[in-house]
Write a protein that holds these residues in place. Structure first.
Motif, PDB file in Angstrom:
ATOM      1  N   LEU A 267       0.835  -1.213   0.000  1.00 16.96           N
ATOM      2  CA  LEU A 267       0.000   0.000   0.000  1.00 16.96           C
ATOM      3  C   LEU A 267       0.864   1.255   0.000  1.00 16.96           C
ATOM      4  O   LEU A 267       0.357   2.368  -0.114  1.00 16.96           O
ATOM      5  N   HIS A 268       2.169   1.072   0.166  1.00 13.58           N
ATOM      6  CA  HIS A 268       3.075   2.236   0.252  1.00 13.58           C
ATOM      7  C   HIS A 268       4.046   2.131  -0.930  1.00 13.58           C
ATOM      8  O   HIS A 268       3.606   2.018  -2.071  1.00 13.58           O
ATOM      9  N   ALA A 271       3.853  -0.357  -3.962  1.00 13.07           N
ATOM     10  CA  ALA A 271       2.790  -0.281  -4.970  1.00 13.07           C
ATOM     11  C   ALA A 271       3.348  -0.279  -6.395  1.00 13.07           C
ATOM     12  O   ALA A 271       2.701  -0.788  -7.313  1.00 13.07           O
ATOM     13  N   VAL A 295     -12.498  -3.656 -10.416  1.00 17.05           N
ATOM     14  CA  VAL A 295     -12.115  -2.711  -9.352  1.00 17.05           C
ATOM     15  C   VAL A 295     -13.373  -2.123  -8.721  1.00 17.05           C
ATOM     16  O   VAL A 295     -13.528  -2.093  -7.499  1.00 17.05           O
ATOM     17  N   LYS A 301      -7.969  -3.557  -6.095  1.00 15.76           N
ATOM     18  CA  LYS A 301      -7.701  -2.121  -6.106  1.00 15.76           C
ATOM     19  C   LYS A 301      -6.956  -1.789  -7.377  1.00 15.76           C
ATOM     20  O   LYS A 301      -6.211  -2.630  -7.899  1.00 15.76           O
ATOM     21  N   LEU A 302      -7.129  -0.581  -7.863  1.00 14.16           N
ATOM     22  CA  LEU A 302      -6.337  -0.136  -9.000  1.00 14.16           C
ATOM     23  C   LEU A 302      -5.020   0.366  -8.416  1.00 14.16           C
ATOM     24  O   LEU A 302      -4.965   1.448  -7.821  1.00 14.16           O
ATOM     25  N   MET A 303      -3.981  -0.457  -8.538  1.00 10.61           N
ATOM     26  CA  MET A 303      -2.714  -0.105  -7.902  1.00 10.61           C
ATOM     27  C   MET A 303      -2.104   1.107  -8.607  1.00 10.61           C
ATOM     28  O   MET A 303      -2.231   1.259  -9.820  1.00 10.61           O
ATOM     29  N   GLY A 304      -1.447   1.966  -7.801  1.00  3.08           N
ATOM     30  CA  GLY A 304      -0.882   3.191  -8.359  1.00  3.08           C
ATOM     31  C   GLY A 304      -1.910   4.306  -8.464  1.00  3.08           C
ATOM     32  O   GLY A 304      -1.626   5.364  -9.013  1.00  3.08           O
ATOM     33  N   PHE A 305      -3.097   4.048  -7.933  1.00  2.00           N
ATOM     34  CA  PHE A 305      -4.147   5.068  -7.900  1.00  2.00           C
ATOM     35  C   PHE A 305      -4.529   5.343  -6.447  1.00  2.00           C
ATOM     36  O   PHE A 305      -4.541   4.442  -5.621  1.00  2.00           O
ATOM     37  N   GLY A 306      -4.873   6.592  -6.179  1.00  3.42           N
ATOM     38  CA  GLY A 306      -5.347   6.949  -4.843  1.00  3.42           C
ATOM     39  C   GLY A 306      -4.199   7.376  -3.949  1.00  3.42           C
ATOM     40  O   GLY A 306      -3.040   6.979  -4.159  1.00  3.42           O
ATOM     41  N   ARG A 308      -3.629   9.070   0.313  1.00  4.74           N
ATOM     42  CA  ARG A 308      -4.239   9.621   1.529  1.00  4.74           C
ATOM     43  C   ARG A 308      -4.314  11.147   1.476  1.00  4.74           C
ATOM     44  O   ARG A 308      -5.274  11.760   1.936  1.00  4.74           O
ATOM     45  N   TYR A 352     -16.895   6.365 -10.401  1.00  2.99           N
ATOM     46  CA  TYR A 352     -16.356   5.728  -9.184  1.00  2.99           C
ATOM     47  C   TYR A 352     -15.079   6.438  -8.739  1.00  2.99           C
ATOM     48  O   TYR A 352     -14.899   6.783  -7.578  1.00  2.99           O
ATOM     49  N   ARG A 356     -14.476   9.551  -5.721  1.00  2.00           N
ATOM     50  CA  ARG A 356     -13.527   9.287  -4.619  1.00  2.00           C
ATOM     51  C   ARG A 356     -12.209  10.050  -4.777  1.00  2.00           C
ATOM     52  O   ARG A 356     -11.297   9.870  -3.998  1.00  2.00           O
ATOM     53  N   ASN A 361      -0.959   8.036  -8.713  1.00  3.97           N
ATOM     54  CA  ASN A 361       0.046   8.519  -7.762  1.00  3.97           C
ATOM     55  C   ASN A 361       1.447   8.262  -8.327  1.00  3.97           C
ATOM     56  O   ASN A 361       1.600   7.796  -9.460  1.00  3.97           O
ATOM     57  N   ASP A 363       3.532   6.067  -8.068  1.00  2.00           N
ATOM     58  CA  ASP A 363       3.914   4.707  -8.449  1.00  2.00           C
ATOM     59  C   ASP A 363       3.308   4.249  -9.766  1.00  2.00           C
ATOM     60  O   ASP A 363       3.670   3.198 -10.278  1.00  2.00           O
ATOM     61  N   PHE A 384      13.077   3.399  -4.843  1.00  2.00           N
ATOM     62  CA  PHE A 384      12.348   4.413  -4.072  1.00  2.00           C
ATOM     63  C   PHE A 384      13.106   4.694  -2.767  1.00  2.00           C
ATOM     64  O   PHE A 384      13.248   5.847  -2.325  1.00  2.00           O
TER      65      PHE A 384
HETATM   66  N1  ACO Z   1      -8.553   1.441  -6.338  1.00  2.00           N
HETATM   67  C1  ACO Z   1      -9.886   1.365  -6.115  1.00  2.00           C
HETATM   68  N2  ACO Z   1     -10.503   1.968  -5.087  1.00  2.00           N
HETATM   69  C2  ACO Z   1      -9.734   2.700  -4.261  1.00  2.00           C
HETATM   70  C3  ACO Z   1      -8.345   2.827  -4.438  1.00  2.00           C
HETATM   71  C4  ACO Z   1      -7.752   2.172  -5.523  1.00  2.00           C
HETATM   72  N3  ACO Z   1      -6.457   2.266  -5.751  1.00  2.00           N
HETATM   73  N4  ACO Z   1      -7.834   3.608  -3.455  1.00  2.00           N
HETATM   74  C5  ACO Z   1      -8.869   3.954  -2.674  1.00  2.00           C
HETATM   75  N5  ACO Z   1     -10.020   3.416  -3.170  1.00  2.00           N
HETATM   76  C6  ACO Z   1     -11.389   3.599  -2.645  1.00  2.00           C
HETATM   77  C7  ACO Z   1     -11.569   2.848  -1.337  1.00  2.00           C
HETATM   78  O1  ACO Z   1     -12.042   1.540  -1.550  1.00  2.00           O
HETATM   79  C8  ACO Z   1     -12.569   3.736  -0.639  1.00  2.00           C
HETATM   80  O2  ACO Z   1     -13.834   3.507  -1.228  1.00  2.00           O
HETATM   81  P1  ACO Z   1     -15.167   3.518  -0.310  1.00  2.00           P
HETATM   82  O3  ACO Z   1     -15.285   4.926   0.192  1.00  2.00           O
HETATM   83  O4  ACO Z   1     -16.244   3.096  -1.221  1.00  2.00           O
HETATM   84  O5  ACO Z   1     -14.912   2.538   0.800  1.00  2.00           O
HETATM   85  C9  ACO Z   1     -12.167   5.156  -1.052  1.00  2.00           C
HETATM   86  O6  ACO Z   1     -11.520   4.998  -2.328  1.00  2.00           O
HETATM   87  C10 ACO Z   1     -11.223   5.818  -0.073  1.00  2.00           C
HETATM   88  O7  ACO Z   1     -10.062   5.011   0.065  1.00  2.00           O
HETATM   89  P2  ACO Z   1      -9.299   4.697   1.420  1.00  2.00           P
HETATM   90  O8  ACO Z   1      -8.762   3.303   1.357  1.00  2.00           O
HETATM   91  O9  ACO Z   1     -10.175   5.049   2.575  1.00  2.00           O
HETATM   92  O10 ACO Z   1      -8.114   5.770   1.335  1.00  2.00           O
HETATM   93  P3  ACO Z   1      -6.791   5.770   2.195  1.00  2.00           P
HETATM   94  O11 ACO Z   1      -6.361   7.185   2.277  1.00  2.00           O
HETATM   95  O12 ACO Z   1      -6.958   5.017   3.454  1.00  2.00           O
HETATM   96  O13 ACO Z   1      -5.770   4.928   1.277  1.00  2.00           O
HETATM   97  C11 ACO Z   1      -4.133   4.326  -0.310  1.00  2.00           C
HETATM   98  C12 ACO Z   1      -4.809   5.475   0.461  1.00  2.00           C
HETATM   99  C13 ACO Z   1      -3.613   3.266   0.674  1.00  2.00           C
HETATM  100  C14 ACO Z   1      -2.939   4.891  -1.076  1.00  2.00           C
HETATM  101  C15 ACO Z   1      -5.172   3.700  -1.284  1.00  2.00           C
HETATM  102  O14 ACO Z   1      -5.619   4.691  -2.196  1.00  2.00           O
HETATM  103  C16 ACO Z   1      -4.596   2.494  -2.029  1.00  2.00           C
HETATM  104  O15 ACO Z   1      -4.619   1.395  -1.489  1.00  2.00           O
HETATM  105  N6  ACO Z   1      -4.093   2.704  -3.290  1.00  2.00           N
HETATM  106  C17 ACO Z   1      -3.488   1.620  -4.039  1.00  2.00           C
HETATM  107  C18 ACO Z   1      -2.078   1.369  -3.535  1.00  2.00           C
HETATM  108  C19 ACO Z   1      -1.127   2.452  -3.961  1.00  2.00           C
HETATM  109  O16 ACO Z   1      -1.058   2.864  -5.109  1.00  2.00           O
HETATM  110  N7  ACO Z   1      -0.316   2.904  -2.978  1.00  2.00           N
HETATM  111  C20 ACO Z   1       0.730   3.893  -3.208  1.00  2.00           C
HETATM  112  C21 ACO Z   1       0.398   5.192  -2.553  1.00  2.00           C
HETATM  113  S1  ACO Z   1       1.653   6.367  -2.861  1.00  2.00           S
HETATM  114  C22 ACO Z   1       2.888   5.887  -1.833  1.00  2.00           C
HETATM  115  O17 ACO Z   1       2.687   5.436  -0.737  1.00  2.00           O
HETATM  116  C23 ACO Z   1       4.208   6.011  -2.266  1.00  2.00           C
END
Ligand code: ACO
Length: 436
Positions: A267-268, A271, A295, A301-306, A308, A352, A356, A361, A363, A384
């Protein structure tokens, strides 16, 4: 003139409390006075995953996640990526200002002269299984440096801190390259002091029988830019681990091993490796809609998306996308780029992801470029960790010199039993252990 205070009414007692607001924050300790009886512990906040808690004051990195802004010491990341080298940026992060020419020269000299690893550390690395994950090797070897430099425990001595900083920034590329060569079962390559930080890393990775390694300039510059983009990112999971562990006055090698261990998680920083696995799984552009559906159905999860913090396009992802184009001019286009671009296109239009605020991101594109450069996905998180070392150490320095900081020790809400009678062996009932 508005009053910078917050008035709280405790409806349990009708009592009113006024607490100061500073920097848009109230101090959690100011809630402790809120009690129903004098013997009460006082009010606490409950914030799993630090969703709304500032753990420190910091002047290193500024992020505005809503607007997609990232600055190191006030300088926009875009400007630093375009105009600086990684070691210049590391200096900025650590010492607060961009170096002058003589300062940079001396800094580069010092880092360059700390790139060697002792033979005992090399032997330590030889002990890993040939197919061990490079991130596991990286974390363990950084921790093992604590045994080589016992002087590092003098964390309140500024001269000792500076020495450990130079050693760590100098040695992480060597450890990273050795982990790669170990996986490949190639002999280790020693550092070459004539080369720049990125070029020397490439030398230690890829030199074969040629007497002198010559780095491809576009690839060396792309790596250096990637290093700049990854150098710091304020209080993320790894940095929080760095601060938390070093708050116990643990030496920086052991503390940094914990930070790198956090970074290894999928998740960090892990990813970027997961993105490549995902693109492999999707296989071709026409399969993207089906994957997006999966997804949205919550299957993956869509990795590399989203992110905090970023609720907008990660500014680093934009620069990486541009840098990737420069790399592809040398290496040829990675066919996975087509799938990634299609994923991004669909995701950015889809309700979707829009609802959200999920954007690519850092990655999302880095892995595609790293693969084109010839790295296996297992190496991505190590790439990294190399530059993040500068950020971890800057945050460590700030923590150690901050008079407000103490050993990090959160509270809990206890949900277990009240005190109960001991049960003798013969009278115990079987525990319902979850099935394996
Ligand atoms: N794909 C699909 N849905 C997602 C994703 C994703 N990548 N990321 C978040 N969501 C959804 C969640 O399911 C949640 O949906 P809901 O409200 O219906 O339950 C909503 O978006 C909010 O997501 P949270 O998990 O609450 O957000 P949080 O801030 O806790 O997580 C994180 C952030 C861990 C980065 C998350 O977006 C994720 O897992 N992403 C994929 C892994 C990734 O790319 N990580 C690298 C981050 S950058 C870095 O650390 C270097």
């Amino acid at each position: 003139m508005p009053d910078d205070t917050l008035t709280i009414t405790d409806n349990r007692t009708g009592q009113k409390y006024t607490v100061p607001i500073e920097n848009g924050t109230i101090r959690a300790m100011n809630l402790r006075q809120i009690k129903t009886r004098p013997e009460d512990f006082g009010l606490m906040t409950y914030d799993p995953a630090f969703m709304n808690t500032a753990s420190c004051r910091s002047s290193i990195t500024y992020i505005d996640g809503e607007r997609g802004i990232l600055r190191y010491r006030g300088y926009p990341i875009e400007v630093l990526a375009e105009r600086c080298t990684f070691l210049e940026v590391a200096y900025l992060l650590l010492f607060g200002e961009l170096p002058t020419e003589p300062e940079l020269k001396s800094w580069v000299h010092d880092i360059t002269h700390h790139t060697m690893l002792h033979e005992s550390t090399k032997k330590f690395m030889e002990g890993f299984r040939y197919d061990g994950h490079p991130m596991g090797m990286f974390v363990s070897t950084v921790a093992a440096l604590s045994t080589v430099y016992p002087d590092a425990r003098h964390v309140h001595d500024p001269a000792s801190r500076l020495l450990q900083i130079k050693r760590l920034i100098g040695k992480v590329p060597s450890i990273a390259a050795m982990s790669y060569r170990h996986n490949m079962e190639f002999p280790y390559v020693y550092p070459d002091n004539d080369l720049s930080y990125a070029e020397n890393f490439m030398n230690m990775l890829w030199k074969m029988v040629e007497p002198k390694y010559v780095a491809q300039p576009a690839i060396a510059r792309a790596l250096d830019i990637l290093f700049i983009l990854h150098a710091d990112h304020e209080q993320n999971c790894g940095t929080n681990a760095m601060r938390s562990v070093s708050s116990a006055q643990t030496d920086p090698y052991l503390s940094m091993a914990s930070a790198a261990a956090a970074l290894a998680g999928p998740l960090h920083g892990g990813a970027n490796e997961e993105v490549l696995k995902m693109l492999d799984e999707i296989g071709s552009k026409d399969k993207v809609p089906a994957y997006i559906k999966k997804v949205k159905d919550g299957g993956v999860k869509l990795m590399g998306f989203g992110h905090r913090i970023y609720k907008n396009y990660d500014p680093r992802a934009k620069i990486i996308k541009w840098t990737a184009e420069q790399v592809f001019e040398v290496t040829g286009r990675n066919p996975k780029l087509e799938i990634a671009l299609e994923l991004e296109r669909i995701a950015l239009e889809d309700e979707y992801f829009v609802k959200r605020k999920l954007y690519p991101n850092v990655d999302f594109y880095s892995g595609i470029m790293y693969q084109a450069m010839g790295f296996r996905p297992e190496m991505f998180t190590v790439l990294f960790a190399i530059p993040r070392t500068a950020g971890w150490l800057a945050q460590w320095q700030e923590l150690i010199t901050d008079p407000e900081q103490k050993i990090a020790r959160p509270r809990q809400i206890y949900t277990g039993h009240e005190e109960r009678e001991f049960v003798a062996m013969g009278k115990r009932t079987a525990t319902a252990v979850p099935a394996r």
